[in-house]
Design an enzyme around this catalytic site. Structure first.
Site, PDB file in Angstrom:
ATOM      1  N   TYR A 145      -5.845  42.738 -28.301  1.00 24.96           N
ATOM      2  CA  TYR A 145      -4.944  43.902 -28.256  1.00 24.96           C
ATOM      3  C   TYR A 145      -4.795  44.577 -27.148  1.00 24.96           C
ATOM      4  O   TYR A 145      -5.860  44.707 -26.197  1.00 24.96           O
ATOM      5  CB  TYR A 145      -5.418  45.007 -29.493  1.00 24.96           C
ATOM      6  CG  TYR A 145      -4.589  46.181 -29.413  1.00 24.96           C
ATOM      7  CD1 TYR A 145      -3.181  46.107 -29.773  1.00 24.96           C
ATOM      8  CD2 TYR A 145      -4.736  47.527 -29.091  1.00 24.96           C
ATOM      9  CE1 TYR A 145      -2.312  47.282 -30.130  1.00 24.96           C
ATOM     10  CE2 TYR A 145      -4.032  48.588 -29.091  1.00 24.96           C
ATOM     11  CZ  TYR A 145      -2.938  48.611 -29.702  1.00 24.96           C
ATOM     12  OH  TYR A 145      -2.171  49.851 -29.726  1.00 24.96           O
ATOM     13  N   ASP A 240      -7.986  42.791 -19.307  1.00 24.72           N
ATOM     14  CA  ASP A 240      -7.923  44.287 -20.087  1.00 24.72           C
ATOM     15  C   ASP A 240      -9.234  44.788 -20.394  1.00 24.72           C
ATOM     16  O   ASP A 240      -9.765  44.463 -21.283  1.00 24.72           O
ATOM     17  CB  ASP A 240      -6.969  43.923 -21.134  1.00 24.72           C
ATOM     18  CG  ASP A 240      -6.759  45.370 -21.928  1.00 24.72           C
ATOM     19  OD1 ASP A 240      -7.253  46.285 -21.538  1.00 24.72           O
ATOM     20  OD2 ASP A 240      -5.840  45.447 -22.871  1.00 24.72           O
ATOM     21  N   LYS A 268      -9.830  54.486 -22.090  1.00 20.93           N
ATOM     22  CA  LYS A 268     -10.687  55.195 -22.875  1.00 20.93           C
ATOM     23  C   LYS A 268     -11.812  55.825 -21.998  1.00 20.93           C
ATOM     24  O   LYS A 268     -11.683  56.940 -21.523  1.00 20.93           O
ATOM     25  CB  LYS A 268     -11.516  53.917 -23.707  1.00 20.93           C
ATOM     26  CG  LYS A 268     -10.216  53.490 -24.632  1.00 20.93           C
ATOM     27  CD  LYS A 268     -10.768  52.465 -25.692  1.00 20.93           C
ATOM     28  CE  LYS A 268      -9.594  52.190 -26.699  1.00 20.93           C
ATOM     29  NZ  LYS A 268      -8.916  51.260 -26.862  1.00 20.93           N
TER      30      LYS A 268
HETATM   31  C1  LIG Z   1      -7.369  50.857 -26.641  1.00 21.21           C
HETATM   32  C2  LIG Z   1      -6.930  49.475 -26.146  1.00 21.21           C
HETATM   33  C3  LIG Z   1      -5.760  49.368 -25.449  1.00 21.21           C
HETATM   34  C4  LIG Z   1      -4.587  50.536 -25.639  1.00 21.21           C
HETATM   35  O1  LIG Z   1      -5.171  51.833 -24.992  1.00 21.21           O
HETATM   36  P1  LIG Z   1      -4.393  53.264 -25.564  1.00 21.21           P
HETATM   37  O2  LIG Z   1      -4.751  54.307 -24.747  1.00 21.21           O
HETATM   38  O3  LIG Z   1      -4.663  53.381 -27.053  1.00 21.21           O
HETATM   39  O4  LIG Z   1      -2.894  52.981 -25.250  1.00 21.21           O
HETATM   40  C5  LIG Z   1      -5.476  48.569 -24.563  1.00 21.21           C
HETATM   41  N1  LIG Z   1      -6.241  47.506 -24.527  1.00 21.21           N
HETATM   42  C6  LIG Z   1      -7.498  47.486 -25.177  1.00 21.21           C
HETATM   43  C7  LIG Z   1      -8.574  46.426 -24.943  1.00 21.21           C
HETATM   44  C8  LIG Z   1      -7.808  48.549 -25.717  1.00 21.21           C
HETATM   45  O5  LIG Z   1      -8.869  48.419 -26.366  1.00 21.21           O
END
Ligand SMILES: *Cc1c(COP(=O)(O)O)cnc(C)c1O
Length: 434
Positions: A145, A240, A268
């Protein structure tokens, strides 16, 4: 017995106001078929709902709360910043400070741009990769994701997986066609895709430690192979690390596995519980971002002073030593203790589980076979998880309401928290057996 009378009432009202009563799908507990507790406050390792129930929290706002809830240093930093005004839309010293701190943890980031969400970070990193290489296609792994921007909402794990909508209506065929999919941990499939489309591939984006199909770890040599393949075809490697950043190790998966990506996305934890994310990497690539370069990306509230202050305070806490070692070690040991305890209880009850840990992240699959990719994860027993999850909640243990999520340890979790969680897990595994 857990009473959620007020939460149920609040949820009924919320559902008339917001789709599913929530502002982000997984919070609705719909995959679990139950009502989410409405949260009133949080402190340290605990969250408190409006019905007066207390839970040991392993969701941590889905990752950011590594220093524990309402950490005094973080709150003081936010308060101090707020007194000076909440937003200027002009440069501040706080932005440079968080930039420098982040680069200390992530030497691969030579220049950085702050944004407001992980979604924005990955979306912007991909635009940059396309602008830099002049190519259109991207490669992503099934079950990873990367936020909810159109081109990345294809076979996107957790929320999407939980809701059985791996690609969303509203994403056009043309956009989806530029996203090439490969299974996670599959070097051969990746090589094949590059052999066929290599000249048109701008970047491969990956969660180097995958946390959005449950927690799935990279096989030995996998990330190195991705580094080599992308280099061979002149495509960028984008890590990511929005989730695994500061968690797989303080320097993320890139430090833990010794691989240098071209671009990194963070989120995060970097905002300490306020909305911050970032993308950054090689200077020659980042200098293509406006106003130096032509790749446009902007944000009214980007680099917001409250958010920068919370991020700085959190990263400074992570820099402190605990018992003579860095915070990462303390977090990893605590997590290990919990995972070993849970494994022992599962064995006692005769329940087959697979556990994975990366630093302060851990995941549990109700499965008899090892989990290497999305297909493996999806074959885990969802009914068993549901029973286990509800029993844990009943006993005051707040876990992510989906087997396709990762669970997080914070610096605030105590020995008693961990012991209590292990005991509760034992009771919950017996429930699974019926
Ligand atoms: C949470 C997450 C996102 C998206 O971040 P948001 O602040 O919720 O838009 C993207 N990549 C990874 C790996 C994530 O865990």
């Amino acid at each position: 017995m857990l009473s959620l009378t007020k939460s149920k009432e609040a949820f009924e009202e919320a559902k008339t106001l917001m789709p599913g009563g929530v502002n982000s799908p997984v919070r609705s507990f719909s995959a679990m078929g139950s009502t989410p507790p409405f949260i009133e406050k949080a402190k340290g390792s605990k969250i408190y709902d409006i019905d007066g129930n207390v839970y040991i929290d392993y969701v941590g706002s889905w990752g950011p709360m590594i220093a524990g809830h309402a950490n005094e240093k973080v709150i003081a930093a936010i308060n101090a910043a707020a007194k000076n005004g909440t937003s200027y839309g002009a440069p501040t010293l706080l932005e440079s400070k968080l930039a420098k701190l982040t680069m200390e943890f992530y030497p691969s980031i030579e220049k950085i741009r702050m944004v407001n969400s992980g979604t924005e970070a990955t979306m912007s990193a991909l635009r940059l990769a396309r602008g830099f290489t002049g190519r259109d296609k991207i490669v992503k792994c099934i079950g990873c994701y990367h936020g909810h921007s159109d081109g990345l909402l294809v076979a996107a794990g957790s929320g999407a997986a939980t809701f059985g909508a791996p690609s969303s209506p509203g994403v056009t065929k043309n956009v989806a066609a530029d996203t090439l999919l490969v299974p996670y941990n599959d070097t051969e499939a990746t090589e094949k895709v590059f052999e066929e489309y290599g000249e048109n591939i701008a970047a491969l984006i990956i969660e180097p430690v995958a946390g959005n199909m449950g927690l799935v770890l990279p096989k030995q040599g996998y990330l190195r192979a991705l580094r080599e393949i992308t280099e061979k075809y002149g495509a960028l490697l984008i890590f990511d690390e929005v989730m695994c950043g500061f968690r797989a190790s303080l320097g993320g998966a890139q430090a833990a596995y010794g691989i240098t990506p071209d671009l990194t996305c963070l989120g995060k934890i970097i905002g300490g519980g306020l909305p911050v994310a970032a993308y950054g990497g090689r200077r020659d690539i980042m200098d293509n971002v406006a106003p130096v370069g032509k790749v446009y990306q902007a944000g009214t509230l980007s680099g917001n002073p409250l958010a920068m202050a919370a991020g700085i305070a959190t990263l400074e806490i992570l820099k402190e030593d605990i018992d003579g070692a860095d915070a990462s070690r303390a977090l990893t040991l605590k997590t290990k203790e919990l995972v070993l305890g849970i494994e022992a209880k599962a064995k006692e009850a005769g329940v087959k589980i697979i556990t994975h840990q990366a630093g302060s992240m851990f995941g549990i699959f109700f499965s008899e076979k090892e989990v290497y990719n999305y297909e493996d994860a999806a074959s885990a027993d969802q009914e068993a998880f549901k029973i286990w999850f509800h029993s844990m909640l009943e006993q005051g243990i707040y876990l992510a309401p989906s087997q396709f999520e990762t669970v997080f340890m914070s610096l605030a979790h105590t020995k008693e928290d961990i012991e209590k969680t292990i005991e509760a897990a034992g009771v919950a595994f017996k429930k699974v057996c019926g």
